[in-house]
Design an enzyme around this catalytic site. Structure first.
Site, PDB file in Angstrom:
ATOM      1  N   LYS A   1      13.085  -6.816 -17.622  1.00 31.55           N
ATOM      2  CA  LYS A   1      13.553  -5.435 -17.452  1.00 31.55           C
ATOM      3  C   LYS A   1      12.749  -4.700 -16.392  1.00 31.55           C
ATOM      4  CE  LYS A   1      16.155  -5.969 -21.104  1.00 31.55           C
ATOM      5  NZ  LYS A   1      17.575  -5.827 -21.189  1.00 31.55           N
TER       6      LYS A   1
HETATM    7  C1  LIG Z   1      13.681 -10.925 -23.491  1.00 34.46           C
HETATM    8  C2  LIG Z   1      15.128 -10.720 -23.333  1.00 34.46           C
HETATM    9  N1  LIG Z   1      15.906 -11.783 -23.040  1.00 34.46           N
HETATM   10  C3  LIG Z   1      17.224 -11.647 -22.882  1.00 34.46           C
HETATM   11  C4  LIG Z   1      17.854 -10.425 -23.032  1.00 34.46           C
HETATM   12  C5  LIG Z   1      19.331 -10.346 -22.813  1.00 34.46           C
HETATM   13  O1  LIG Z   1      19.606  -9.744 -21.575  1.00 34.46           O
HETATM   14  P1  LIG Z   1      21.005  -9.013 -21.349  1.00 34.46           P
HETATM   15  O2  LIG Z   1      21.043  -7.907 -22.347  1.00 34.46           O
HETATM   16  O3  LIG Z   1      20.940  -8.496 -19.964  1.00 34.46           O
HETATM   17  O4  LIG Z   1      22.056 -10.012 -21.590  1.00 34.46           O
HETATM   18  C6  LIG Z   1      17.081  -9.300 -23.350  1.00 34.46           C
HETATM   19  C7  LIG Z   1      17.663  -7.950 -23.543  1.00 34.46           C
HETATM   20  O5  LIG Z   1      18.522  -7.496 -22.937  1.00 34.46           O
HETATM   21  C8  LIG Z   1      15.697  -9.442 -23.458  1.00 34.46           C
HETATM   22  O6  LIG Z   1      14.928  -8.388 -23.677  1.00 34.46           O
HETATM   23  N1  LIG Z   2      17.670  -6.555 -24.907  1.00 35.42           N
HETATM   24  C1  LIG Z   2      17.736  -5.220 -24.468  1.00 35.42           C
HETATM   25  C2  LIG Z   2      18.921  -4.488 -25.003  1.00 35.42           C
HETATM   26  C3  LIG Z   2      19.373  -3.394 -24.095  1.00 35.42           C
HETATM   27  O1  LIG Z   2      19.882  -3.972 -22.939  1.00 35.42           O
HETATM   28  P1  LIG Z   2      20.164  -3.246 -21.574  1.00 35.42           P
HETATM   29  O2  LIG Z   2      19.957  -4.303 -20.562  1.00 35.42           O
HETATM   30  O3  LIG Z   2      21.520  -2.744 -21.661  1.00 35.42           O
HETATM   31  O4  LIG Z   2      19.199  -2.120 -21.407  1.00 35.42           O
HETATM   32  C4  LIG Z   2      16.407  -4.549 -24.805  1.00 35.42           C
HETATM   33  O5  LIG Z   2      15.420  -5.229 -24.773  1.00 35.42           O
HETATM   34  O6  LIG Z   2      16.367  -3.390 -25.098  1.00 35.42           O
END
Ligand SMILES: Cc1ncc(COP(=O)(O)O)c(C=O)c1O
Ligand SMILES: N[C@@H](CCOP(=O)(O)O)C(=O)O
Length: 465
Positions: free
Chosen positions: A112
């Site tokens: 993120k």
């Molecule tokens: C560590 C981790 N892996 C994978 C994901 C999944 O990613 P996305 O929500 O973009 O599919 C998340 C949260 O979004 C996450 O925090």
């Molecule tokens: N896994 C995410 C969930 C939110 O996802 P987002 O990519 O829409 O912000 C988290 O860690 O909060």
């Protein structure tokens, strides 16, 4: 550069407005009207460039002049300068034809940070230019929240409220959100699961009186800027493995579908991406949908990969929009059925389009733990549970024709209990976070109730209800 809503009934916006707006006013998500293309020569010319230079070249065509060239380069330099690895997103070989893209070297140890750090820079620049302020409200299953708080803490023009599911995230994740002492940071522990938190955020966006009164902004991946910043590392990874002269497959641990959708955008821009493989834990709505064509909600099951404990996957709407030939009405109808009936059938044509781009796999809790142990034993790589879900699924899809890149989405030290249970090794936090367990926590517990959350937000930003 113009941005349109996936439901076809919201104002068309430029990049900066779309970024500051978050959810479109018709409930849809903003997407670019046209996807900019990078030529083979332009892709080849990314080889050997810094991550920052690649970020500039990939993101710039989407900005439509929102920032000047020099200013945007400076924002990028500020965003990634604090990462703990010179390559920012290094590739490590796991085995023949299988590579791990380490996306956890940012300040909060999850992928993120790649988007949130640059979004924070862009918000600050845009708000200081206009002299306005915003209230960010975000939902998190653990990582988005900590990355957002890190990116926005202490900014004068922003209050940031993060809703997380009480008791359903790791202690490190919780402490990353509850220990910052800046007055503009507000961690809210919701009595519910991540889907409840995300539904509350969307409901706040759809409450126009509230939205306008607090100048609501979003930093979940409903925000196009989030997706865009994540496109960059698909380019850097693929180019270092031989693109554009070679097709590269990607496996992505998936929850809200933002990260894998960024891979799809890279493909649409001209990067030779082969298969995009959705890797899920027990919360497998995306896997089920790709298998049987019906998107049907179930309850959220807590797992050892809690950041992916998601059933209503926001960005799947963006994928559907393209799969339905960009028919906003069709998408709006499906989203209405999701709310009213808890699911919908994807049309034959649309599911066919989705399957052209995406494949999928699901991993059980036992398989996740076993993969963490196996990877440590065979490669020396200590994986977080989410990355382990990715590696386990990727192994089923390895092929001779294309290298596979699995995205390692978080650092194992964010999930020490699960990693220790699988391997006996307790991964330590980096030295700069060593006192995380001693810092004082500040959090507000709140019911899963729109009015209650809105009241807290209004109160904290100084508006009388
Ligand atoms: C560590 C981790 N892996 C994978 C994901 C999944 O990613 P996305 O929500 O973009 O599919 C998340 C949260 O979004 C996450 O925090
Ligand atoms: N896994 C995410 C969930 C939110 O996802 P987002 O990519 O829409 O912000 C988290 O860690 O909060």
């Amino acid at each position: 550069m113009r941005y349109i809503s996936t439901r076809g009934d919201a104002p068309v916006l430029g990049f900066e407005e779309a970024m500051l707006t978050g959810l479109a006013r018709d409930g849809g998500l903003y997407v670019p009207e046209d996807i900019p293309q990078l030529s083979e020569a332009e892709i080849a010319d990314l080889a050997g460039r810094s991550y920052e230079e690649a970020a500039f070249r990939v993101m710039w065509p989407f900005l439509g002049g929102a920032f000047g060239e020099d200013q945007f380069r400076e924002l990028i330099a500020n965003a990634y300068g604090g990462f703990g690895h010179a390559a920012r997103a290094p590739l490590v070989q796991l085995g023949p034809g299988h590579f791990l893209l380490e996306l956890f070297h940012g300040p909060t140890l999850a992928f993120k940070d790649f988007a949130m750090q640059i979004i924070g820079q862009m918000f600050e620049a845009a708000l200081s230019r206009s002299g306005s302020r915003v209230t960010i409200v975000g939902a998190t299953s653990g990582d988005t929240g900590s990355a957002a708080i890190e990116a926005f803490r202490g900014l004068d023009a922003v209050d940031v409220f993060i809703l997380y599911p009480h008791g359903r995230i790791s202690e490190v994740q919780r402490r990353q959100m509850t220990t910052p002492s800046e007055a503009n940071v507000h961690a809210l522990a919701v009595d519910g699961d991540f889907d409840d938190c995300q539904a509350l955020v969307k409901a706040m966006f759809n409450d126009f009186a509230f939205r306008d009164a607090v100048a609501l902004a979003g930093v979940n991946s409903i925000n196009w800027g989030r997706v865009l910043a994540q496109v960059v590392y698909y380019f850097t990874a693929a180019v270092s493995l031989g693109a554009p002269g070679r097709v590269v497959d990607f496996t992505v641990p998936t929850g809200n579908f933002g990260d894998i959708f960024a891979g799809y955008i890279a493909k649409r821009m001209g990067l030779p991406v082969g298969r995009l493989i959705v890797a899920t834990n027990r919360n497998d709505i995306l896997h089920r949908t790709l298998q049987n064509g019906a998107y049907v909600k179930e309850g959220v099951h807590p797992t050892i990969s809690p950041s992916m404990d998601i059933q209503v996957s926001s960005n799947f709407e963006r994928a559907l929009f393209d799969a339905y030939g960009r028919d906003g009405r069709a998408v709006a109808q499906q989203m209405e059925a999701l709310v009213a009936e808890g699911g919908f059938e994807v049309s034959q044509g649309a599911i066919g389009v989705l399957r052209e781009h995406y494949a999928s796999g699901r991993v059980s809790e036992e398989e996740t733990s076993a993969q963490i142990a196996l990877s440590l034993e065979t490669t020396g790589e200590l994986l977080c549970p989410h990355s382990a879900v990715g590696v386990a699924v990727a192994e089923r899809y390895l092929r001779r024709e294309a290298p596979m890149v699995t995205l390692a989405t978080a650092h194992p030290a964010k999930f020490p209990d699960a990693v220790e249970a699988a391997t006996g090794v307790r991964p330590p936090l980096p030295a700069r976070m060593a006192d995380l367990y001693e810092r004082e926590e500040r959090v507000t517990r709140v019911a899963n109730d729109l009015q209650a959350v809105e009241e807290i937000v209004r109160d904290r930003v100084g508006l009388v209800a």
